[in-house]
Design an enzyme around this catalytic site. Structure first.
Site, short mmCIF file in Angstrom:
data_model
loop_
_atom_site.label_atom_id
_atom_site.label_comp_id
_atom_site.label_asym_id
_atom_site.label_seq_id
_atom_site.Cartn_x
_atom_site.Cartn_y
_atom_site.Cartn_z
N SER A 23 36.82 31.52 31.29
CA SER A 23 37.37 31.30 29.85
C SER A 23 38.64 30.87 29.97
CB SER A 23 36.96 32.55 29.09
OG SER A 23 37.89 33.52 29.14
N ARG A 75 39.35 34.81 56.91
CA ARG A 75 40.20 34.61 56.09
C ARG A 75 40.98 33.33 56.08
NH1 ARG A 75 45.12 37.97 53.48
NH2 ARG A 75 45.60 36.36 51.67
N MET A 100 40.12 35.80 42.07
CA MET A 100 40.21 37.13 42.20
C MET A 100 40.40 37.42 43.97
SD MET A 100 39.69 37.94 39.30
CE MET A 100 39.32 39.66 39.16
N ARG A 101 41.35 36.59 44.41
CA ARG A 101 41.43 36.62 45.96
C ARG A 101 43.12 36.46 46.21
NH1 ARG A 101 37.35 37.18 48.97
NH2 ARG A 101 35.42 36.35 48.15
N LEU A 103 46.16 34.94 47.80
CA LEU A 103 46.53 33.79 48.63
C LEU A 103 47.36 33.90 49.80
CD1 LEU A 103 46.92 31.18 45.60
CD2 LEU A 103 44.95 31.49 47.30
N HIS A 119 47.27 37.72 34.48
CA HIS A 119 46.68 39.01 34.86
C HIS A 119 46.74 39.76 33.56
CE1 HIS A 119 46.30 42.38 37.24
NE2 HIS A 119 47.14 43.26 36.57
N ASP A 155 50.54 40.24 42.17
CA ASP A 155 50.96 40.35 40.76
C ASP A 155 52.30 40.71 40.48
OD1 ASP A 155 48.20 39.90 40.17
OD2 ASP A 155 47.68 41.95 40.50
N GLU A 184 45.13 36.26 26.48
CA GLU A 184 45.28 35.57 27.29
C GLU A 184 45.32 33.97 27.21
OE1 GLU A 184 42.99 36.78 30.93
OE2 GLU A 184 42.97 38.87 30.41
C1 GAR Z 1 40.73 37.42 32.88
O1 GAR Z 1 40.90 38.72 32.26
C2 GAR Z 1 41.90 37.30 34.11
O2 GAR Z 1 43.28 37.82 33.35
C3 GAR Z 1 41.46 38.40 35.16
O3 GAR Z 1 40.07 37.95 35.24
C4 GAR Z 1 39.72 37.40 34.11
C5 GAR Z 1 38.96 36.18 34.20
O4 GAR Z 1 38.35 35.71 33.16
N1 GAR Z 1 42.28 38.10 36.41
C6 GAR Z 1 42.53 38.98 37.08
O5 GAR Z 1 42.26 40.26 37.19
C7 GAR Z 1 43.34 38.56 38.37
N2 GAR Z 1 43.89 39.73 38.89
P1 GAR Z 1 37.93 34.39 32.81
O6 GAR Z 1 37.07 33.89 34.27
O7 GAR Z 1 37.08 34.46 31.77
O8 GAR Z 1 39.04 33.55 32.68
#
Ligand code: GAR
Length: 210
Positions: A23, A75, A100-101, A103, A119, A155, A184
């Site tokens: 999103s 990795r 979610m990884r 880098l 974040h 982060d 966000e």
């Molecule tokens: C979001 O809430 C983003 O902030 C979080 O994952 C979600 C992804 O939503 N990111 C993290 O937690 C990174 N540490 P989305 O796929 O709908 O954008």
């Protein structure tokens, strides 16, 4: 004879990394389309072949690279392939939009002050996974999101923008996550737009808007 045409304005080439629903990626697509962000999204890269972000990219004709983390030997092999994809795309800027990884150092170093992450917490509180759950468990009354430059520590880079939301007594992880997510999208678009317009100045940990 046609009069000479103005040369097209060169805008930053943005590569987006996303692992799931996408999103925030969609917010970037919309931000470019409605003229808030002066950039072009040249590629989506995902580590997850099932990511809904892929559908969003295909709908817009944005090239997609799927680097299924599980098929790489380790990795280092994954990171090398990722770096190649980023370079092949000619990226000026990388956005981690729900990627979610962690880098590795070569990519982070090459894109110092040119890689942005979103974040779902008010950093420096609640870094890492399940930030919204961490916030609820801690009992905070205010939560939110942070858009920041990426450094080698997770982060923790210089903060570009943050948004707050209240935490209600009846909130659970889902309701709080939804409330934060609504902030966000706008926060990310605003920060990326400022970057693309060359309006962010980083001095140490401070980011100033010119
Ligand atoms: C979001 O809430 C983003 O902030 C979080 O994952 C979600 C992804 O939503 N990111 C993290 O937690 C990174 N540490 P989305 O796929 O709908 O954008």
């Amino acid at each position: 004879m046609r009069p000479p045409q103005p040369s097209p304005v060169q805008v930053p080439r943005m590569v987006v990394l996303a692992s799931g629903r996408g999103s925030n990626f969609q917010a970037l697509i919309d931000g470019v389309a409605d003229g808030r962000i002066h950039a072009s999204i040249v590629r989506l890269i995902t580590d997850n072949p099932g990511a809904y972000a892929i559908d969003r990219a295909r709908k817009e004709g944005i090239p997609v690279s799927v680097l299924d983390y599980l098929v790489f030997q380790d990795r280092t092999a994954y990171e090398s392939a990722l770096f190649r994809e980023i370079q092949d795309a000619g990226a000026d800027l990388i956005i981690l939009a729900g990627y979610m990884r962690l880098l590795g150092e070569p990519i982070v170093a090459a894109f110092s002050d040119r890689m942005i992450n979103i974040h779902p917490a008010l950093l420096p509180c609640f870094p890492g996974l399940h930030a919204q759950r961490q916030a609820l468990e801690y009992g905070v009354k205010v939560a939110g999101c942070t858009v920041h430059f990426v450094t080698h520590e997770m982060d923790s880079g210089p903060i570009i923008a943050q948004r707050c939301v209240p935490v209600g007594e009846d909130d659970d992880e889902e309701t709080l996550s939804e409330r934060i997510l609504r902030e966000e999208h706008d926060c990310l678009v605003e920060a990326v737009a400022l970057f693309c317009d060359g309006r962010l100045e980083v001095t140490g940990r401070r980011v100033r808007v010119r």
